[in-house]
Write a protein that holds these residues in place. Structure first.
Motif, PDB file in Angstrom:
ATOM      1  N   ASP A  83       7.681  57.737  45.035  1.00 59.12           N
ATOM      2  CA  ASP A  83       6.799  56.794  45.730  1.00 59.12           C
ATOM      3  C   ASP A  83       7.449  55.416  45.682  1.00 59.12           C
ATOM      4  O   ASP A  83       7.329  54.691  44.688  1.00 59.12           O
ATOM      5  CB  ASP A  83       5.423  56.746  45.047  1.00 59.12           C
ATOM      6  CG  ASP A  83       4.427  55.874  45.809  1.00 59.12           C
ATOM      7  OD1 ASP A  83       4.860  55.069  46.645  1.00 59.12           O
ATOM      8  OD2 ASP A  83       3.219  56.003  45.543  1.00 59.12           O
ATOM      9  N   ALA A  86       4.806  52.349  45.215  1.00 61.47           N
ATOM     10  CA  ALA A  86       4.333  52.169  43.838  1.00 61.47           C
ATOM     11  C   ALA A  86       5.492  52.082  42.850  1.00 61.47           C
ATOM     12  O   ALA A  86       5.286  51.745  41.686  1.00 61.47           O
ATOM     13  CB  ALA A  86       3.420  53.323  43.440  1.00 61.47           C
ATOM     14  N   ARG A  87       6.694  52.391  43.325  1.00 59.49           N
ATOM     15  CA  ARG A  87       7.902  52.426  42.479  1.00 59.49           C
ATOM     16  C   ARG A  87       7.708  53.389  41.308  1.00 59.49           C
ATOM     17  O   ARG A  87       7.805  53.028  40.137  1.00 59.49           O
ATOM     18  CB  ARG A  87       8.264  51.028  41.983  1.00 59.49           C
ATOM     19  CG  ARG A  87       8.580  50.046  43.106  1.00 59.49           C
ATOM     20  CD  ARG A  87       9.219  48.783  42.589  1.00 59.49           C
ATOM     21  NE  ARG A  87       9.427  47.827  43.665  1.00 59.49           N
ATOM     22  CZ  ARG A  87      10.093  46.685  43.558  1.00 59.49           C
ATOM     23  NH1 ARG A  87      10.635  46.364  42.392  1.00 59.49           N
ATOM     24  NH2 ARG A  87      10.221  45.870  44.580  1.00 59.49           N
ATOM     25  N   GLN A  88       7.491  54.633  41.674  1.00 62.79           N
ATOM     26  CA  GLN A  88       7.284  55.681  40.685  1.00 62.79           C
ATOM     27  C   GLN A  88       8.018  56.946  41.089  1.00 62.79           C
ATOM     28  O   GLN A  88       8.158  57.244  42.276  1.00 62.79           O
ATOM     29  CB  GLN A  88       5.788  56.000  40.527  1.00 62.79           C
ATOM     30  CG  GLN A  88       4.952  54.868  39.964  1.00 62.79           C
ATOM     31  CD  GLN A  88       3.492  55.228  39.864  1.00 62.79           C
ATOM     32  OE1 GLN A  88       3.011  56.118  40.571  1.00 62.79           O
ATOM     33  NE2 GLN A  88       2.763  54.563  38.974  1.00 62.79           N
ATOM     34  N   VAL A  90       8.001  61.120  40.101  1.00 63.01           N
ATOM     35  CA  VAL A  90       7.359  62.224  39.391  1.00 63.01           C
ATOM     36  C   VAL A  90       8.447  63.197  38.951  1.00 63.01           C
ATOM     37  O   VAL A  90       9.227  63.687  39.778  1.00 63.01           O
ATOM     38  CB  VAL A  90       6.329  62.942  40.278  1.00 63.01           C
ATOM     39  CG1 VAL A  90       5.714  64.129  39.524  1.00 63.01           C
ATOM     40  CG2 VAL A  90       5.240  61.974  40.727  1.00 63.01           C
ATOM     41  N   THR A  96       5.199  60.931  35.113  1.00 64.08           N
ATOM     42  CA  THR A  96       5.571  59.904  36.081  1.00 64.08           C
ATOM     43  C   THR A  96       6.335  58.773  35.407  1.00 64.08           C
ATOM     44  O   THR A  96       5.913  58.274  34.348  1.00 64.08           O
ATOM     45  CB  THR A  96       4.307  59.334  36.764  1.00 64.08           C
ATOM     46  OG1 THR A  96       3.628  60.390  37.441  1.00 64.08           O
ATOM     47  CG2 THR A  96       4.679  58.258  37.768  1.00 64.08           C
ATOM     48  N   LEU A  97       7.447  58.389  36.011  1.00 63.99           N
ATOM     49  CA  LEU A  97       8.244  57.269  35.517  1.00 63.99           C
ATOM     50  C   LEU A  97       8.111  56.108  36.485  1.00 63.99           C
ATOM     51  O   LEU A  97       8.367  56.252  37.684  1.00 63.99           O
ATOM     52  CB  LEU A  97       9.720  57.658  35.393  1.00 63.99           C
ATOM     53  CG  LEU A  97      10.097  58.733  34.376  1.00 63.99           C
ATOM     54  CD1 LEU A  97      11.592  59.032  34.474  1.00 63.99           C
ATOM     55  CD2 LEU A  97       9.753  58.281  32.969  1.00 63.99           C
ATOM     56  N   ALA A  98       7.725  54.949  35.964  1.00 61.01           N
ATOM     57  CA  ALA A  98       7.691  53.743  36.779  1.00 61.01           C
ATOM     58  C   ALA A  98       9.050  53.050  36.678  1.00 61.01           C
ATOM     59  O   ALA A  98       9.702  53.084  35.633  1.00 61.01           O
ATOM     60  CB  ALA A  98       6.581  52.815  36.295  1.00 61.01           C
ATOM     61  N   TYR A  99       9.475  52.447  37.776  1.00 63.40           N
ATOM     62  CA  TYR A  99      10.759  51.750  37.770  1.00 63.40           C
ATOM     63  C   TYR A  99      10.641  50.405  38.472  1.00 63.40           C
ATOM     64  O   TYR A  99       9.759  50.189  39.309  1.00 63.40           O
ATOM     65  CB  TYR A  99      11.844  52.596  38.452  1.00 63.40           C
ATOM     66  CG  TYR A  99      11.619  52.847  39.924  1.00 63.40           C
ATOM     67  CD1 TYR A  99      12.025  51.923  40.889  1.00 63.40           C
ATOM     68  CD2 TYR A  99      11.009  54.025  40.373  1.00 63.40           C
ATOM     69  CE1 TYR A  99      11.822  52.153  42.245  1.00 63.40           C
ATOM     70  CE2 TYR A  99      10.803  54.263  41.728  1.00 63.40           C
ATOM     71  CZ  TYR A  99      11.204  53.325  42.655  1.00 63.40           C
ATOM     72  OH  TYR A  99      10.998  53.554  43.995  1.00 63.40           O
TER      73      TYR A  99
END
Length: 392
Positions: A83, A86-88, A90, A96-99
């Protein structure tokens, strides 16, 4: 820049691994976090997969061991969704990793969907596991004195055919190619390569188009059947669909469209490297090789570090230097090139070429080790005169 800036690198092939390690070195005083995501903890030497297919045992390298001392976190899992708003990411099995910054390095694989039956009856060099299964089948075929067909007359197909023929001299090996094998090389290098194929007993069917792969044969355009107890498919390339599915701008092959600094033209927080990126030089789009992939990784790590420090970034510049191909373990030919990959006058053969090719194949691992402590360059040419002339 926030002190908790998170960089996620997707893919731990040649380019993803180099991006992560060099980023760790270049940002070590900036307080950033770096996470490397890959489906397997094993690092795959793609340059040596033809050796695995021929039944040779190679040293096994683990990604956590290569990352030791860098501070890079490793997550074993497959990225299943992205995504970019959302800067994520899966990751299967890891959530889920956010970046804040994403390095997209998912690479490419051989496409077996181009010809009916290839996905069912042909092996590839896409992974050590698949290459290993081909090697097991090869041993059975060799014991029976059977026939093997290698489809694809590019450098990968040539390396596989010669490696198989040398390792299993009782086999009947056929190389099927739409064009003359190694058509990208100069005349003298091609002539040397052809003599090596003849010496190893490899039958070449040039100008032949495969239209179907059967359980015991390869069907060519016109109806000719080439008997095959085992088929190795080395032609056609596909990239992971993740970027395109996420709405990131891609070309007609699914590669991320990037600007002059290798950032996505639609989502600039996404940097694409290696086979996953459509990198355009004045003479055209760079084709995927380790030779071009490592420089994109080096450049991207440096560019990200410079931006985090608020410094300007110059456009990426790259030029080709060589076309190396092994011809079994005891022979090789190296075609040196101009920056736009057109063959130059010089080529190397025999033992000197074998040593040169081995240096090339082993250089990524050496580069990773050295890059933990220093800035190691993998850019042999930035295009020079060829780039300047193409820009006119």
């Amino acid at each position: 820049m926030r002190s908790d800036h998170h960089i996620v690198v997707l893919g731990a092939g040649y380019t993803g691994m180099f991006s992560a390690i060099r980023l760790a070195h270049r940002t070590r005083r900036l307080g950033v976090r770096i996470t490397l995501v890959n489906p397997s903890s094993r690092f795959v030497e793609r340059l040596r997969m033809h050796q695995v297919a021929a039944g040779q045992r190679l040293a096994e390298h683990r990604i956590p061991d290569l990352l030791a001392g860098t501070g890079v976190a490793f997550v074993e899992g497959t990225a299943t969704a992205l995504d970019p708003v959302a800067r994520q990411v899966v990751v299967d099995g890891a959530g889920t990793l956010a970046y804040d910054t994403l390095v997209y390095a998912l690479g490419s694989s051989t496409d077996t969907g181009l010809v009916p039956g290839a996905d069912l009856h042909a092996f590839t060099l896409n992974s050590p596991e698949v290459a290993g299964r081909f090697a097991a089948r090869l041993a059975e075929v060799a014991q029976a004195g059977g026939a093997v067909t290698v489809c694809g007359g590019g450098l990968t197909g040539i390396e596989a055919a010669t490696e198989i023929a040398e390792s299993h001299p009782g086999l009947r090996v056929t190389l099927v190619s739409l064009d003359e094998p190694a058509a990208m090389m100069g005349g003298k290098a091609r002539a040397y390569l052809q003599r090596a194929l003849e010496r190893l007993g490899v039958t070449v069917k040039a100008g032949a188009r495969v239209v179907k792969v059967l359980p015991d044969a390869v069907e060519l355009e016109g109806g000719e059947l080439v008997h095959s107890d085992a088929c190795l498919w080395t032609t056609g390339v596909k990239v992971a669909p993740l970027a395109g599915e996420a709405g990131i701008a891609v070309d007609d092959r699914g590669r991320v469209l990037v600007d002059a600094t290798l950032r996505s033209i639609s989502h600039p927080e996404v940097h694409a490297v290696g086979d996953a990126a459509a990198v355009r030089m004045p003479w055209g789009v760079i084709h995927g090789t380790c030779q071009s992939g490592l420089p994109t990784a080096q450049y991207t790590a440096d560019a990200i570090a410079r931006r985090l420090r608020g410094r300007p970034v110059r456009p990426f510049r790259f030029g080709y230097f060589h076309q190396p191909v092994s011809l079994g373990r005891r022979d090789a030919v190296i075609q040196f090139t101009h920056a736009d990959d057109i063959p130059a006058r010089w080529h190397l053969t025999g033992r000197a070429a074998v040593a040169y090719k081995e240096l090339v194949s082993g250089s990524p691992l050496l580069t990773y080790r050295l890059s933990k402590r220093m800035n190691v360059t993998t850019i042999v040419s930035k295009g020079g005169r060829a780039l300047q002339q193409a820009a006119l």
